[in-house]
Enzyme design. Structure first.
Site, PDB file in Angstrom:
ATOM      1  N   ASP A   1      25.269 -39.417  65.601  1.00  0.00           N
ATOM      2  CA  ASP A   1      23.464 -40.613  66.998  1.00  0.00           C
ATOM      3  C   ASP A   1      24.035 -42.094  65.876  1.00  0.00           C
ATOM      4  O   ASP A   1      25.150 -42.157  64.854  1.00  0.00           O
ATOM      5  CB  ASP A   1      22.448 -39.983  66.125  1.00  0.00           C
ATOM      6  CG  ASP A   1      22.553 -39.782  64.538  1.00  0.00           C
ATOM      7  OD1 ASP A   1      23.399 -39.244  63.574  1.00  0.00           O
ATOM      8  OD2 ASP A   1      21.054 -39.734  64.233  1.00  0.00           O
TER       9      ASP A   1
ATOM     10  N   GLU B   1      21.459 -37.064  62.658  1.00  0.00           N
ATOM     11  CA  GLU B   1      21.605 -37.398  61.839  1.00  0.00           C
ATOM     12  C   GLU B   1      20.704 -38.259  61.264  1.00  0.00           C
ATOM     13  O   GLU B   1      19.654 -38.409  59.902  1.00  0.00           O
ATOM     14  CB  GLU B   1      22.434 -37.722  60.724  1.00  0.00           C
ATOM     15  CG  GLU B   1      22.531 -37.279  59.049  1.00  0.00           C
ATOM     16  CD  GLU B   1      21.906 -38.880  58.597  1.00  0.00           C
ATOM     17  OE1 GLU B   1      21.651 -38.541  57.424  1.00  0.00           O
ATOM     18  OE2 GLU B   1      21.910 -39.841  58.906  1.00  0.00           O
TER      19      GLU B   1
HETATM   20 ZN   LIG Z   1      22.462 -43.695  58.333  1.00  0.00          ZN
HETATM   21 ZN   LIG Z   2      24.312 -42.332  58.430  1.00  0.00          ZN
END
Ligand SMILES: [Zn+2]
Ligand SMILES: [Zn+2]
Length: 439
Positions: free
Chosen positions: A105, A171
């Site tokens: 991401d 994440e």
């Molecule tokens: Zn980051």
């Molecule tokens: Zn990262």
């Protein structure tokens, strides 16, 4: 004392050459694969960089990864935790099971690198239109793991054991009201059918030059927990505070007293602790004492007991300081599940460090300091022994202290880091699977 110093010096000198001799070389197949894949990995990373996607929205990236794995002859599972992709590579010989993880991401940041493949993508985040950028380098992680998968597929017949490739969304955290990231990947069973004995991940990092790898045993990145407080008083005229209960004064005292948890109550000689307030909101007009004040903040810790202890103490401070002011408080400490500390298994770290030294050179593997940032790789490493290491992102010769950090709109990954990261991950995987460095 001088005699002791001499004795120690003698011991050092006797040991150092022996260590140097024991240094394992980089595997020739790693060098060959990296050289063959270099242009592809650079092209993948540039393409992903130019088409970044926010957390839980990584549809194009996930599809690109799945197409690549399919073209390699693997059978990827898609749509895990929204857009996540996994695939298992079975080697031609029996051996251990490991997992290699990359995150996919990007962030709501408007890119200012001026790169020819800079992102021009925009999206909506928390109701606002924003640029989207791979400002944390997850584009590099995804491209590197695509390359590692291709290299390992090419070695399939001689390969002992099985490898699970994990391409993970979100994440950086799922959008409000959504679940996502490593927690949801695990909930949806990534380790259920395939239980690895070890999990490996890497992160490109601005604080290191691109010829360096960084590693640390034990607690490495902080546990990160969000908290929310609502201090409730009773609204009154600013000229007559005794006519109500002032939540602003109570909130100010809670902010101050919270700092005494860190400075006076926690044993910070064990591990550091941070408590920070990030936003305070209350009131509308200079002469009205408002009914309530809302505050949010973050707690960073490196030890599970200390983490729980800070939660207890902050709840205690909020409740009792509010009460001393005649106010009440609604506290959510922590406000949600948070990320645990990213813990590198000490035995695994010691075992695999020579693999990192083999690809970077022994003087190029840096002992990382504690990092106050958090990483949801921690959730995999809570399930099975894990090792999370760092790859320098700042060009060799440039001062990393002055380089734009991860999450900055000017953050950039020197492309030589793609090669070093790929070689490091590949060497680690092969050494582990073949039982190298053990004992
Ligand atoms: Zn980051
Ligand atoms: Zn990262």
């Amino acid at each position: 004392m001088p005699r002791l110093a001499t004795a120690l010096l003698g011991a050092c000198c006797a040991v150092l050459p022996a260590l140097a001799v024991a240094q394992a070389p980089q595997r020739p197949e790693v060098a060959r694969a990296a050289a063959a894949l270099q242009d592809k990995v650079v092209a993948w990373r540039r393409d992903i960089h130019q088409h970044p996607e926010l957390s839980n929205r990584e549809t194009r990236t996930g599809a690109k990864v799945a197409d690549h794995l399919r073209a390699l002859g693997l059978e990827p599972r898609t749509g895990i935790a929204h857009t996540g992709v996994t695939a298992v590579l079975k080697g031609g010989r029996p051996g251990p099971r490991i997992a290699l993880r990359a995150d996919m991401d990007a962030l709501p940041v408007t890119e200012q690198t001026g790169l020819p493949f800079a992102s021009k993508v925009t999206d909506t985040y928390r109701g606002q239109t924003t640029g989207v950028m791979h400002a944390c380098g997850h584009d590099a992680h995804t491209a590197i793991l695509m390359g590692v998968a291709e290299a390992l597929v090419g070695m399939r017949d001689e390969l002992p054991g099985e490898i699970l490739f994990v391409f993970q969304p979100a994440e950086e955290g799922a959008p409000e009201g959504e679940e996502g990231g490593a927690g949801l990947m695990l909930k949806e069973g990534v380790f259920a059918d395939f239980r690895p004995e070890a999990v490996f991940g890497l992160h490109v990092f601005s604080t290191l030059n691109a010829d360096r790898l960084g590693v640390r045993a034990g607690p490495t990145m902080a546990a990160s927990d969000r908290f929310e407080l609502k201090v409730i008083g009773r609204q009154t005229h600013g000229s007559r505070p005794w006519g109500g209960v002032d939540p602003i004064v109570a909130a100010a005292q809670i902010v101050n007293q919270s700092q005494a948890i860190v400075s006076r109550q926690m044993d910070i000689s064990r591990q550091p602790v941070v408590v920070s307030f990030g936003a305070i909101e209350g009131g509308i007009r200079y002469n009205i004492i408002p009914d309530s004040v809302e505050m949010v903040g973050t707690i960073r810790t490196f030890d599970e007991d200390m983490r729980a202890d800070v939660f207890r103490r902050l709840n205690h401070v909020a409740e009792h300081v509010a009460a001393a002011n005649g106010a009440t408080v609604q506290a959510r400490i922590p406000a949600d599940e948070g990320n645990p500390v990213t813990y590198n298994d000490p035995a695994l770290t010691a075992r695999m460090r020579p693999s990192l030294e083999a690809v970077a050179g022994p003087d190029k593997v840096v002992d990382m300091p504690l990092i106050m940032g958090a990483e949801d790789f921690s959730l995999y490493a809570r399930e099975v022994p894990g090792l999370f290491f760092f790859v320098g992102a700042t060009p060799v010769g440039a001062d990393p202290a002055g380089a734009p950090s991860n999450h900055s709109p000017q953050f950039d990954v020197d492309e030589s880091a793609l090669d070093l990261g790929l070689r490091a991950m590949l060497q680690l995987a092969l050494d582990y699977l073949e039982g190298g460095n053990a004992g």
